[in-house]
Design a protein around this motif. Structure first.
Motif, PDB file in Angstrom:
ATOM      1  N   PHE A   1       0.836  -1.204   0.000  1.00  0.00           N
ATOM      2  CA  PHE A   1       0.000   0.000   0.000  1.00  0.00           C
ATOM      3  C   PHE A   1       0.869   1.253   0.000  1.00  0.00           C
ATOM      4  O   PHE A   1       0.653   2.186  -0.782  1.00  0.00           O
ATOM      5  CB  PHE A   1      -0.909  -0.013   1.231  1.00  0.00           C
ATOM      6  N   GLN A   2       1.880   1.260   0.862  1.00  0.00           N
ATOM      7  CA  GLN A   2       2.797   2.395   0.951  1.00  0.00           C
ATOM      8  C   GLN A   2       3.474   2.652  -0.396  1.00  0.00           C
ATOM      9  O   GLN A   2       3.646   3.805  -0.805  1.00  0.00           O
ATOM     10  CB  GLN A   2       3.846   2.119   2.023  1.00  0.00           C
ATOM     11  N   ALA A   3       3.839   1.571  -1.090  1.00  0.00           N
ATOM     12  CA  ALA A   3       4.577   1.693  -2.346  1.00  0.00           C
ATOM     13  C   ALA A   3       3.712   2.130  -3.508  1.00  0.00           C
ATOM     14  O   ALA A   3       4.221   2.649  -4.505  1.00  0.00           O
ATOM     15  CB  ALA A   3       5.244   0.361  -2.686  1.00  0.00           C
ATOM     16  N   THR A   4       2.394   1.942  -3.401  1.00  0.00           N
ATOM     17  CA  THR A   4       1.520   2.204  -4.557  1.00  0.00           C
ATOM     18  C   THR A   4       0.554   3.372  -4.366  1.00  0.00           C
ATOM     19  O   THR A   4      -0.277   3.631  -5.234  1.00  0.00           O
ATOM     20  CB  THR A   4       0.710   0.939  -4.902  1.00  0.00           C
ATOM     21  N   ILE A   5       0.662   4.079  -3.255  1.00  0.00           N
ATOM     22  CA  ILE A   5      -0.234   5.217  -2.999  1.00  0.00           C
ATOM     23  C   ILE A   5      -0.211   6.209  -4.143  1.00  0.00           C
ATOM     24  O   ILE A   5      -1.249   6.717  -4.585  1.00  0.00           O
ATOM     25  CB  ILE A   5       0.140   5.919  -1.679  1.00  0.00           C
ATOM     26  N   ASN A   6       0.995   6.500  -4.652  1.00  0.00           N
ATOM     27  CA  ASN A   6       1.137   7.557  -5.655  1.00  0.00           C
ATOM     28  C   ASN A   6       0.431   7.255  -6.978  1.00  0.00           C
ATOM     29  O   ASN A   6       0.165   8.162  -7.757  1.00  0.00           O
ATOM     30  CB  ASN A   6       2.614   7.830  -5.936  1.00  0.00           C
TER      31      ASN A   6
ATOM     32  N   THR B   1      -8.143   5.991  -1.745  1.00  0.00           N
ATOM     33  CA  THR B   1      -7.241   5.220  -0.880  1.00  0.00           C
ATOM     34  C   THR B   1      -7.246   5.693   0.573  1.00  0.00           C
ATOM     35  O   THR B   1      -6.738   4.984   1.448  1.00  0.00           O
ATOM     36  CB  THR B   1      -5.787   5.287  -1.409  1.00  0.00           C
ATOM     37  N   LYS B   2      -7.817   6.846   0.825  1.00  0.00           N
ATOM     38  CA  LYS B   2      -7.868   7.366   2.194  1.00  0.00           C
ATOM     39  C   LYS B   2      -8.555   6.372   3.136  1.00  0.00           C
ATOM     40  O   LYS B   2      -8.145   6.201   4.288  1.00  0.00           O
ATOM     41  CB  LYS B   2      -8.604   8.707   2.213  1.00  0.00           C
ATOM     42  N   SER B   3      -9.588   5.684   2.656  1.00  0.00           N
ATOM     43  CA  SER B   3     -10.326   4.738   3.497  1.00  0.00           C
ATOM     44  C   SER B   3      -9.442   3.560   3.915  1.00  0.00           C
ATOM     45  O   SER B   3      -9.573   3.037   5.027  1.00  0.00           O
ATOM     46  CB  SER B   3     -11.574   4.219   2.771  1.00  0.00           C
ATOM     47  N   TYR B   4      -8.512   3.148   3.041  1.00  0.00           N
ATOM     48  CA  TYR B   4      -7.593   2.061   3.398  1.00  0.00           C
ATOM     49  C   TYR B   4      -6.661   2.510   4.523  1.00  0.00           C
ATOM     50  O   TYR B   4      -6.359   1.742   5.436  1.00  0.00           O
ATOM     51  CB  TYR B   4      -6.764   1.629   2.184  1.00  0.00           C
ATOM     52  N   PHE B   5      -6.206   3.738   4.411  1.00  0.00           N
ATOM     53  CA  PHE B   5      -5.339   4.282   5.466  1.00  0.00           C
ATOM     54  C   PHE B   5      -6.071   4.282   6.804  1.00  0.00           C
ATOM     55  O   PHE B   5      -5.503   3.921   7.836  1.00  0.00           O
ATOM     56  CB  PHE B   5      -4.906   5.705   5.111  1.00  0.00           C
ATOM     57  N   LEU B   6      -7.340   4.664   6.794  1.00  0.00           N
ATOM     58  CA  LEU B   6      -8.123   4.685   8.030  1.00  0.00           C
ATOM     59  C   LEU B   6      -8.296   3.284   8.595  1.00  0.00           C
ATOM     60  O   LEU B   6      -8.315   3.097   9.816  1.00  0.00           O
ATOM     61  CB  LEU B   6      -9.480   5.347   7.776  1.00  0.00           C
ATOM     62  N   ASP B   7      -8.407   2.284   7.711  1.00  0.00           N
ATOM     63  CA  ASP B   7      -8.483   0.886   8.162  1.00  0.00           C
ATOM     64  C   ASP B   7      -7.201   0.486   8.884  1.00  0.00           C
ATOM     65  O   ASP B   7      -7.234  -0.148   9.950  1.00  0.00           O
ATOM     66  CB  ASP B   7      -8.693  -0.049   6.963  1.00  0.00           C
ATOM     67  N   ILE B   8      -6.063   0.841   8.287  1.00  0.00           N
ATOM     68  CA  ILE B   8      -4.767   0.515   8.885  1.00  0.00           C
ATOM     69  C   ILE B   8      -4.619   1.220  10.226  1.00  0.00           C
ATOM     70  O   ILE B   8      -4.194   0.634  11.226  1.00  0.00           O
ATOM     71  CB  ILE B   8      -3.616   0.918   7.938  1.00  0.00           C
ATOM     72  N   LEU B   9      -5.007   2.482  10.252  1.00  0.00           N
ATOM     73  CA  LEU B   9      -4.889   3.272  11.476  1.00  0.00           C
ATOM     74  C   LEU B   9      -5.777   2.694  12.573  1.00  0.00           C
ATOM     75  O   LEU B   9      -5.378   2.626  13.742  1.00  0.00           O
ATOM     76  CB  LEU B   9      -5.275   4.725  11.194  1.00  0.00           C
ATOM     77  N   SER B  10      -6.970   2.269  12.197  1.00  0.00           N
ATOM     78  CA  SER B  10      -7.894   1.660  13.153  1.00  0.00           C
ATOM     79  C   SER B  10      -7.303   0.391  13.739  1.00  0.00           C
ATOM     80  O   SER B  10      -7.450   0.111  14.931  1.00  0.00           O
ATOM     81  CB  SER B  10      -9.227   1.356  12.464  1.00  0.00           C
ATOM     82  N   GLN B  11      -6.610  -0.369  12.904  1.00  0.00           N
ATOM     83  CA  GLN B  11      -5.980  -1.604  13.360  1.00  0.00           C
ATOM     84  C   GLN B  11      -4.905  -1.309  14.397  1.00  0.00           C
ATOM     85  O   GLN B  11      -4.774  -2.012  15.398  1.00  0.00           O
ATOM     86  CB  GLN B  11      -5.381  -2.345  12.164  1.00  0.00           C
TER      87      GLN B  11
END
Length: 276
Positions: free
Chosen positions: A154-159, A166-176
């Motif tokens: 995910f980090q490598a492909t954000i750009n 993709t913001k929602s995926y970040f929130l999922d990771i943060l929630s974890q």
């Protein structure tokens, strides 16, 4: 189920005279530690970070012990970063072609192929085409519990993806991460993701997303290293059209004799000004 080799956890635990019960108090239970050490389960990303921190080993050492030298993500990512800095699209396309024609498209091969493709897109700050975006969205949509290799991908492909999506995926990771009450701050991987999101949202000119991640960087839990602080200074200068901040960022790179970062700043400004 694949048998994972997790003996490094057992070795380092015994070396530091830590019992399974003591380690279990940190990660959930003694039974979980036993299953990890016996290779019955691969822990999630948060547990890996906690184990590595407690046992004083790097994440790369952990994955090296499990998968062996072919899974050394740090070396592979460093190679991609070097080619990105050089602007060597020919070599990147060569590596991509090698992975594309690989006999076995396992999860490692697929991840690395997408990381190479993302680096190619990053050279021109373009979004991926619909096919490449859909491949990634389909993969990320199926993730319930983010593993560390998922976060690296995910980090490598954000750009190469729309930051709005993709913001929602970040929130999922943060929630974890937030679900772990004993985590006092986010690891550097999370802060790196925020910096990448900030750059990408600025290049995509998505003001709402930019503001969201600028607020994240002001959170008490966020601890930036020197390089991340430099990037924050530069990117906020670009977003706010603040020449003083931009010049200050360049001055720091000169003081540190960091020509690589200065070169990346030049590339970003060149493409950003073209879009303005």
């Amino acid at each position: 189920m694949k048998e994972f080799r997790s003996n490094i956890i057992k070795e380092k635990r015994k070396l530091r005279s830590i019992s399974q019960a003591q380690l279990g108090d940190i990660v959930g239970s003694q039974a979980m530690v036993s299953r990890i050490e016996n290779g019955q389960i691969l822990p999630n990303a948060q547990t890996i970070f906690i184990l590595c921190s407690k046992l004083e080993i790097t994440v790369e050492e952990y994955f090296y012990s499990i998968f062996g030298p072919t899974q050394n993500t740090t070396i592979f990512r460093s190679k991609l970063n070097e080619l990105y800095l050089q602007g060597n699209i020919a070599e990147l396309q060569k590596i991509f072609s090698q992975y594309k024609h690989h006999k076995s498209l396992n999860i490692e091969t697929k991840h690395r192929m997408l990381m190479v493709k993302s680096t190619i897109y990053h050279l021109s700050f373009k979004l991926a085409d619909a096919t490449d975006q859909n491949i990634l969205f389909s993969y990320f949509d199926q993730i319930i519990n983010w593993q560390l290799y998922d976060i690296y991908l995910f980090q490598a492909t954000i750009n190469m993806l729309s930051v709005k999506k993709t913001k929602s995926y970040f929130l999922d990771i943060l929630s974890q991460y937030n679900s772990e009450s004993n985590v006092m701050c986010y690891p550097k991987t999370i802060t790196s993701i925020i910096i990448i999101f900030l750059e990408t949202s600025i290049m995509q000119k998505e003001s709402d997303v930019i503001i969201f991640f600028l607020h994240k960087l002001e959170m008490k839990k966020i601890s930036l290293n020197t390089n991340q602080k430099l990037w924050k200074l530069f990117l906020t200068g670009v977003y706010n059209n603040n020449e003083k901040k931009i010049k200050e960022a360049y001055s720091i790179t000169e003081y540190l004799n960091d020509t690589d970062t200065s070169q990346l700043f030049n590339r970003i400004l060149s493409y950003y000004n073209k879009k303005t």
